[in-house]
Design a protein around this motif. Structure first.
Motif, PDB file in Angstrom:
ATOM      1  N   GLN A  59       0.827  -1.210   0.000  1.00 40.73           N
ATOM      2  CA  GLN A  59       0.000   0.000   0.000  1.00 40.73           C
ATOM      3  C   GLN A  59       0.861   1.260   0.000  1.00 40.73           C
ATOM      4  O   GLN A  59       0.509   2.262  -0.628  1.00 40.73           O
ATOM      5  CB  GLN A  59      -0.931  -0.016   1.214  1.00 40.73           C
ATOM      6  CG  GLN A  59      -2.042  -1.045   1.125  1.00 40.73           C
ATOM      7  CD  GLN A  59      -2.805  -1.212   2.425  1.00 40.73           C
ATOM      8  OE1 GLN A  59      -2.294  -0.886   3.511  1.00 40.73           O
ATOM      9  NE2 GLN A  59      -4.017  -1.718   2.348  1.00 40.73           N
ATOM     10  N   ARG A  60       1.971   1.209   0.709  1.00 41.28           N
ATOM     11  CA  ARG A  60       2.896   2.346   0.717  1.00 41.28           C
ATOM     12  C   ARG A  60       3.426   2.627  -0.687  1.00 41.28           C
ATOM     13  O   ARG A  60       3.484   3.772  -1.139  1.00 41.28           O
ATOM     14  CB  ARG A  60       4.068   2.059   1.655  1.00 41.28           C
ATOM     15  CG  ARG A  60       3.734   2.134   3.124  1.00 41.28           C
ATOM     16  CD  ARG A  60       3.658   3.568   3.592  1.00 41.28           C
ATOM     17  NE  ARG A  60       3.597   3.649   5.048  1.00 41.28           N
ATOM     18  CZ  ARG A  60       3.483   4.767   5.718  1.00 41.28           C
ATOM     19  NH1 ARG A  60       3.421   5.917   5.074  1.00 41.28           N
ATOM     20  NH2 ARG A  60       3.421   4.766   7.030  1.00 41.28           N
ATOM     21  N   LEU A  61       3.821   1.559  -1.369  1.00 40.92           N
ATOM     22  CA  LEU A  61       4.349   1.728  -2.722  1.00 40.92           C
ATOM     23  C   LEU A  61       3.273   2.235  -3.678  1.00 40.92           C
ATOM     24  O   LEU A  61       3.544   3.063  -4.554  1.00 40.92           O
ATOM     25  CB  LEU A  61       4.917   0.407  -3.225  1.00 40.92           C
ATOM     26  CG  LEU A  61       6.205  -0.081  -2.556  1.00 40.92           C
ATOM     27  CD1 LEU A  61       6.606  -1.434  -3.097  1.00 40.92           C
ATOM     28  CD2 LEU A  61       7.338   0.928  -2.755  1.00 40.92           C
ATOM     29  N   SER A  62       2.049   1.748  -3.505  1.00 43.19           N
ATOM     30  CA  SER A  62       0.945   2.213  -4.348  1.00 43.19           C
ATOM     31  C   SER A  62       0.683   3.697  -4.119  1.00 43.19           C
ATOM     32  O   SER A  62       0.473   4.461  -5.075  1.00 43.19           O
ATOM     33  CB  SER A  62      -0.311   1.393  -4.051  1.00 43.19           C
ATOM     34  OG  SER A  62      -1.395   1.823  -4.844  1.00 43.19           O
ATOM     35  N   PHE A 162       6.857  -5.244  -5.008  1.00 38.21           N
ATOM     36  CA  PHE A 162       7.425  -4.597  -6.193  1.00 38.21           C
ATOM     37  C   PHE A 162       7.010  -5.281  -7.494  1.00 38.21           C
ATOM     38  O   PHE A 162       7.252  -4.746  -8.575  1.00 38.21           O
ATOM     39  CB  PHE A 162       8.956  -4.596  -6.114  1.00 38.21           C
ATOM     40  CG  PHE A 162       9.513  -3.659  -5.085  1.00 38.21           C
ATOM     41  CD1 PHE A 162       9.649  -2.299  -5.365  1.00 38.21           C
ATOM     42  CD2 PHE A 162       9.910  -4.129  -3.845  1.00 38.21           C
ATOM     43  CE1 PHE A 162      10.174  -1.432  -4.416  1.00 38.21           C
ATOM     44  CE2 PHE A 162      10.432  -3.264  -2.888  1.00 38.21           C
ATOM     45  CZ  PHE A 162      10.557  -1.916  -3.173  1.00 38.21           C
ATOM     46  N   LEU A 163       6.407  -6.462  -7.384  1.00 40.30           N
ATOM     47  CA  LEU A 163       6.151  -7.270  -8.571  1.00 40.30           C
ATOM     48  C   LEU A 163       5.260  -6.552  -9.579  1.00 40.30           C
ATOM     49  O   LEU A 163       5.520  -6.576 -10.789  1.00 40.30           O
ATOM     50  CB  LEU A 163       5.526  -8.600  -8.156  1.00 40.30           C
ATOM     51  CG  LEU A 163       5.336  -9.637  -9.271  1.00 40.30           C
ATOM     52  CD1 LEU A 163       6.663  -9.951  -9.942  1.00 40.30           C
ATOM     53  CD2 LEU A 163       4.716 -10.910  -8.708  1.00 40.30           C
ATOM     54  N   GLU A 164       4.208  -5.911  -9.083  1.00 39.70           N
ATOM     55  CA  GLU A 164       3.294  -5.203  -9.984  1.00 39.70           C
ATOM     56  C   GLU A 164       4.025  -4.119 -10.780  1.00 39.70           C
ATOM     57  O   GLU A 164       3.785  -3.952 -11.981  1.00 39.70           O
ATOM     58  CB  GLU A 164       2.154  -4.573  -9.175  1.00 39.70           C
ATOM     59  CG  GLU A 164       1.170  -3.784 -10.026  1.00 39.70           C
ATOM     60  CD  GLU A 164       0.084  -3.121  -9.200  1.00 39.70           C
ATOM     61  OE1 GLU A 164      -0.647  -2.294  -9.759  1.00 39.70           O
ATOM     62  OE2 GLU A 164      -0.017  -3.433  -7.983  1.00 39.70           O
ATOM     63  N   PHE A 165       4.915  -3.400 -10.125  1.00 41.69           N
ATOM     64  CA  PHE A 165       5.649  -2.334 -10.800  1.00 41.69           C
ATOM     65  C   PHE A 165       6.646  -2.901 -11.817  1.00 41.69           C
ATOM     66  O   PHE A 165       6.908  -2.272 -12.847  1.00 41.69           O
ATOM     67  CB  PHE A 165       6.379  -1.460  -9.780  1.00 41.69           C
ATOM     68  CG  PHE A 165       5.449  -0.792  -8.806  1.00 41.69           C
ATOM     69  CD1 PHE A 165       4.685   0.297  -9.194  1.00 41.69           C
ATOM     70  CD2 PHE A 165       5.322  -1.259  -7.506  1.00 41.69           C
ATOM     71  CE1 PHE A 165       3.818   0.912  -8.306  1.00 41.69           C
ATOM     72  CE2 PHE A 165       4.460  -0.654  -6.613  1.00 41.69           C
ATOM     73  CZ  PHE A 165       3.701   0.429  -7.016  1.00 41.69           C
ATOM     74  N   GLN A 166       7.185  -4.072 -11.525  1.00 40.39           N
ATOM     75  CA  GLN A 166       8.114  -4.678 -12.468  1.00 40.39           C
ATOM     76  C   GLN A 166       7.389  -5.202 -13.701  1.00 40.39           C
ATOM     77  O   GLN A 166       7.899  -5.118 -14.814  1.00 40.39           O
ATOM     78  CB  GLN A 166       8.904  -5.784 -11.766  1.00 40.39           C
ATOM     79  CG  GLN A 166       9.888  -5.196 -10.764  1.00 40.39           C
ATOM     80  CD  GLN A 166      10.544  -6.252  -9.909  1.00 40.39           C
ATOM     81  OE1 GLN A 166       9.875  -7.114  -9.374  1.00 40.39           O
ATOM     82  NE2 GLN A 166      11.853  -6.175  -9.773  1.00 40.39           N
ATOM     83  N   VAL A 167       6.198  -5.733 -13.489  1.00 39.62           N
ATOM     84  CA  VAL A 167       5.390  -6.181 -14.626  1.00 39.62           C
ATOM     85  C   VAL A 167       5.033  -4.994 -15.523  1.00 39.62           C
ATOM     86  O   VAL A 167       5.029  -5.099 -16.756  1.00 39.62           O
ATOM     87  CB  VAL A 167       4.114  -6.888 -14.134  1.00 39.62           C
ATOM     88  CG1 VAL A 167       3.156  -7.148 -15.287  1.00 39.62           C
ATOM     89  CG2 VAL A 167       4.470  -8.202 -13.441  1.00 39.62           C
TER      90      VAL A 167
END
Length: 207
Positions: A59-62, A162-167
């Motif tokens: 959530q922090r990264l989002s 981080f996976l979503e951002f890497q995708v």
């Protein structure tokens, strides 16, 4: 107030991880003296700490991505590098913990035998998961090998957010580049068209 400096999330994260490493080094001695499987206990401590974040790490990264918009990529990358550095430091602590007090050999039956069997099963399962997960997430063999010592799953809590951002990295990079080019083009344009084209080309290739 406007004069108050706001610490970037990546800088805060790096500071937090530095403190966490200090805590792990402190706790390692006590855990080794008390628990029959200190390495597994310490990895569980790491996992439980990371999973108890409110809001969560994901959530922090989002929120970070939403706050920075098109320019979020550099801050996300800085946060990822801080996380990598912590993961390597924590893994070294776990390796030292496992070497310092392995399960006592020669004890048959009861708790020690059960713990040894459980640990071997856990290591086989989690090692496959962790290595494949790190190969896809870490992106290089050196970093994957750096975390192969403990063979435990604790690092999934660090890298799954981080996976979503890497995708979506390609789209994030394109938005970042577009915003950077737009900011560059808003600068004063020289009257000489040839010079303007040359300067804009340099800006574009640099970005």
């Amino acid at each position: 107030t406007p004069s108050t400096s706001v610490l970037p999330f990546s800088a805060f994260l790096s500071s937090f991880f530095t403190s966490f490493v200090t805590t792990l080094n402190t706790e390692r001695g006590s855990i080794t003296a008390i628990f029959p499987d200190p390495q597994l206990t310490l990895s569980t401590f790491i996992t439980s700490t990371l999973s108890s974040f409110q809001p969560t790490f994901a959530q922090r990264l989002s929120s970070l991505a939403t706050h920075y918009g098109s320019s979020a990529l550099t801050e996300i990358i800085a946060s990822f590098k801080a996380t990598e550095s912590f993961a390597v430091a924590a893994d070294k602590i776990l390796e030292r913990t496992g070497q310092a007090n392995p399960l006592s050999p020669g004890l048959e039956g009861g708790f020690n035998t059960d713990m040894a069997s459980t640990q071997r099963l856990h290591r086989r399962r989690s090692s496959r998961m962790s290595i494949s997960r790190r190969m896809s997430i870490g992106g290089n063999a050196a970093f994957s090998k750096a975390l192969s010592g403990s063979g435990l799953d604790w690092d999934n809590e660090l890298f799954e957010p981080f996976l979503e951002f890497q995708v979506e990295y390609g789209a994030l990079e394109m938005r970042f580049l577009g915003a950077s080019l737009l900011a560059s083009s808003s600068a004063e344009t020289p009257a000489d068209a040839a010079r303007a084209l040359r300067e804009k080309s340099v800006d574009a290739f640099s970005l």
